[in-house]
Scaffold this motif. Structure first.
Motif, short mmCIF file in Angstrom:
data_model
loop_
_atom_site.label_atom_id
_atom_site.label_comp_id
_atom_site.label_asym_id
_atom_site.label_seq_id
_atom_site.Cartn_x
_atom_site.Cartn_y
_atom_site.Cartn_z
N ASN A 76 -6.21 8.80 -0.68
CA ASN A 76 -5.41 7.25 0.20
C ASN A 76 -5.35 6.12 -0.13
O ASN A 76 -6.47 5.57 -1.15
N ARG A 77 -4.42 4.76 0.34
CA ARG A 77 -4.63 3.73 0.29
C ARG A 77 -5.53 3.47 1.32
O ARG A 77 -5.22 4.52 2.30
N LEU A 98 0.86 -0.95 0.07
CA LEU A 98 0.18 0.12 0.51
C LEU A 98 0.72 1.13 -0.01
O LEU A 98 0.88 2.14 -0.29
N ARG A 99 2.08 1.24 0.74
CA ARG A 99 2.43 2.11 0.78
C ARG A 99 3.18 2.44 -0.59
O ARG A 99 4.09 3.51 -0.94
N ASN A 100 4.37 1.57 -0.71
CA ASN A 100 5.11 1.44 -2.44
C ASN A 100 3.75 2.17 -3.40
O ASN A 100 4.73 3.08 -4.23
N ALA A 101 2.48 1.62 -3.41
CA ALA A 101 1.55 2.53 -4.45
C ALA A 101 0.84 4.01 -4.32
O ALA A 101 0.52 4.79 -5.00
N ASP A 116 -2.94 -3.23 -3.48
CA ASP A 116 -2.54 -2.33 -3.39
C ASP A 116 -3.18 -0.55 -3.19
O ASP A 116 -2.76 0.36 -3.47
N GLU A 117 -4.35 -1.16 -3.62
CA GLU A 117 -5.69 0.31 -2.92
C GLU A 117 -6.52 -0.44 -1.64
O GLU A 117 -6.52 0.74 -1.14
N SER A 153 3.81 5.59 -5.81
CA SER A 153 3.58 6.19 -6.95
C SER A 153 2.84 7.02 -8.19
O SER A 153 2.78 7.32 -8.78
N GLU A 154 1.34 7.08 -6.50
CA GLU A 154 0.41 7.61 -7.23
C GLU A 154 0.52 8.82 -6.48
O GLU A 154 -0.84 8.15 -5.25
N ARG A 155 0.72 9.31 -5.53
CA ARG A 155 0.46 10.33 -4.65
C ARG A 155 -0.73 11.35 -4.95
O ARG A 155 -1.45 11.70 -3.20
N PHE A 156 -0.95 11.78 -6.23
CA PHE A 156 -2.25 12.73 -6.26
C PHE A 156 -3.68 11.81 -7.10
O PHE A 156 -3.05 12.24 -8.41
N PRO A 157 -3.95 10.59 -6.54
CA PRO A 157 -4.97 10.08 -7.72
C PRO A 157 -5.26 11.13 -8.21
O PRO A 157 -6.18 12.33 -7.76
N SER A 158 -5.85 11.37 -9.77
CA SER A 158 -7.50 11.95 -10.43
C SER A 158 -7.97 11.59 -9.80
O SER A 158 -8.46 11.02 -9.44
#
Length: 466
Positions: free
Chosen positions: A140-141, A15-18, A168-169, A21-26
């Motif tokens: 967030n995750r 989850l953290r790695n995901a 990872d979501e 890799s995508e700090r600001f989801p659309s």
């Protein structure tokens, strides 16, 4: 299926790695995740209701559909409708001197990262997924630790989350107390816990090791103030509903009632009438069981001790006159445990205190409740209760339905919790609300760099008056 500490860490790392890799989801990504929560609920409703009934011994499918499925879908729909607006940066006004330089300021909500959700057994779907709506809306995750007291529902949650979300979501960790203890020690970016005050203190201690911010949704003893102007028939009917819905196993259920001594008998008569017209007795299609024998015994012990310590005990049966009863305990001695413990079941404590000042004083001698219910016609009295007490919520002439409003914040204060979520309040709770400043076309720093001039001293004084 219980997980090991190593597996917990692996799930968390994914989850953290995901997140990295995508700090600001659309907006589109967030809306898609919310729609998947809704699909997971609606496409598996029968399975959810069956699991809940299995865990409780029996739980009305209609109640489960409303209390766990519909309320959760409502939260999703509210977020889907409003998320675009929640995500917009909020403009702020710069200080005058900076504004003249052309500077701009605003606040923008960014995801915090990985949020842990520790959910309880009384509404095991809604109290896992309603926070999840806020967590995913904020980008967030999420990592969920559901209650071990409802194993069938928790197992189904783990299975369906795995079908509707990538690992990872959103991830789920089922297991016992040892798993829960290891879970809250993970270096989350935020934890939301719904449950009791005792466990909350342990979570705060463990979270402090990693400086993890917390949202604690606790309970406490939510009082009902019965004013001299209250309609006793309406009051009794709504209090009975609050004690029968989910068998009173609700953190916002009425816990105890304050009423003038001279109105007690009339209220009890109306309460008995309300109970007689409530077909929620054990064995009926619309009933809900006490979750397990341990909790049932706890309730029986509270009543027995209250009776042994000068309390008057009255058992009120529904249509089927079964063993499932609303039990009323009137005026037990101060040292009786029922005066201090959150009841969390179909038992109502009554204290004969009629004067509003004395009622307020009685409420204020204990920890702040999650909600205070006032029954009466006086707006002046209601404002007194608002101004002279502290609670997470305040309701006039009703019970519980404040939770049905997704545009209201939900949470406690002091002993009933910290932090608020649901709707925009949940979006902000699980966001890093970031202050952003953009300098203007004039170099302000030169003005405040030594040597200081008379103009600087004059402006410095003027700024205090603006």
């Amino acid at each position: 299926m219980s997980v090991s500490s190593n597996n917990l860490e692996l799930q968390f790392k994914a989850l953290r790695n995901a997140y990295y890799s995508e700090r600001f989801p659309s907006l589109a990504t967030r809306l898609d995740r919310l729609r998947r929560i809704r699909a997971m609920l609606s496409e598996n409703e029968a399975a959810w209701c069956d699991a809940l009934s299995q865990d409780f011994g029996y739980r009305s499918a209609d109640q489960s559909s409303f209390a766990d499925i519909t309320t959760s879908i409502k939260s999703v729909n509210h977020a889907l409708k409003n998320l675009k607006f929640w995500m917009k940066a909020e403009r702020r006004t710069p200080d005058l001197s900076l504004r003249m330089s052309g500077a701009k300021t605003y606040v923008e909500a960014f995801p915090k990262g990985v949020v842990g959700i520790v959910s309880p057994w009384n509404f095991p779907i809604n109290l896992a997924l309603s926070p999840l709506v806020s967590v995913l809306a904020a980008g967030n995750r999420a990592f969920i630790k559901p209650s071990e007291a409802t194993p069938a529902t928790s197992a189904l949650l783990e299975k369906l989350i795995g079908q509707y979300f990538a690992a990872d979501e959103v991830s789920v960790a089922c297991g016992d107390v040892d798993v829960a203890q290891a879970f809250v020690k993970l270096p989350f970016d935020h934890i939301i816990y719904t449950g009791g005050e005792t466990v909350a203190k342990y979570i705060m201690r463990d979270a402090a090791e990693n400086l993890v911010p917390l949202t604690l949704e606790l309970g406490g003893k939510s009082p009902v103030i019965v004013s001299s102007s209250a309609d006793l028939k309406v009051t009794a009917k709504r209090v009975a509903f609050g004690k029968y819905f989910n068998a009173g196993q609700i953190c916002i259920a009425p816990d105890y009632l304050l009423i003038a001594p001279e109105r007690l008998d009339a209220f009890l008569k109306e309460l008995q009438s309300a109970v007689e017209h409530t077909d929620s007795s054990q064995g009926s299609a619309d009933s809900v069981s006490i979750v397990n024998e341990r909790h049932r015994q706890r309730l029986e012990n509270l009543v027995a001790e209250g009776e042994n310590k000068e309390g008057r005990v009255i058992k009120m049966s529904g249509l089927n006159q079964s063993a499932y009863q609303l039990t009323v305990v009137v005026n037990p001695a101060d040292e009786a445990g029922i005066n201090g413990a959150e009841i969390f079941g179909p038992v109502l404590l009554i204290k004969t205190i009629g004067d509003l000042s004395q009622q307020i004083a009685y409420i204020n001698q204990s920890s702040h409740p999650l909600v205070i219910y006032y029954f009466g016609r006086s707006e002046a009295e209601f404002r007194r209760v608002a101004n002279e007490t502290s609670s997470g919520g305040l309701v006039k002439n009703d019970v519980i339905f404040q939770y049905a409003n997704d545009d209201l914040p939900f949470g406690g204060v002091g002993g009933s919790g910290m932090g608020k979520y649901r709707g925009v309040y949940g979006f902000k709770e699980f966001s890093n609300n970031r202050a952003i400043y953009k300098s203007g076309f004039i170099d302000v720093s030169g003005f405040v760099t030594p040597p200081y001039s008379d103009v600087f001293r004059m402006v410095n004084k003027l700024m205090r008056k603006i």
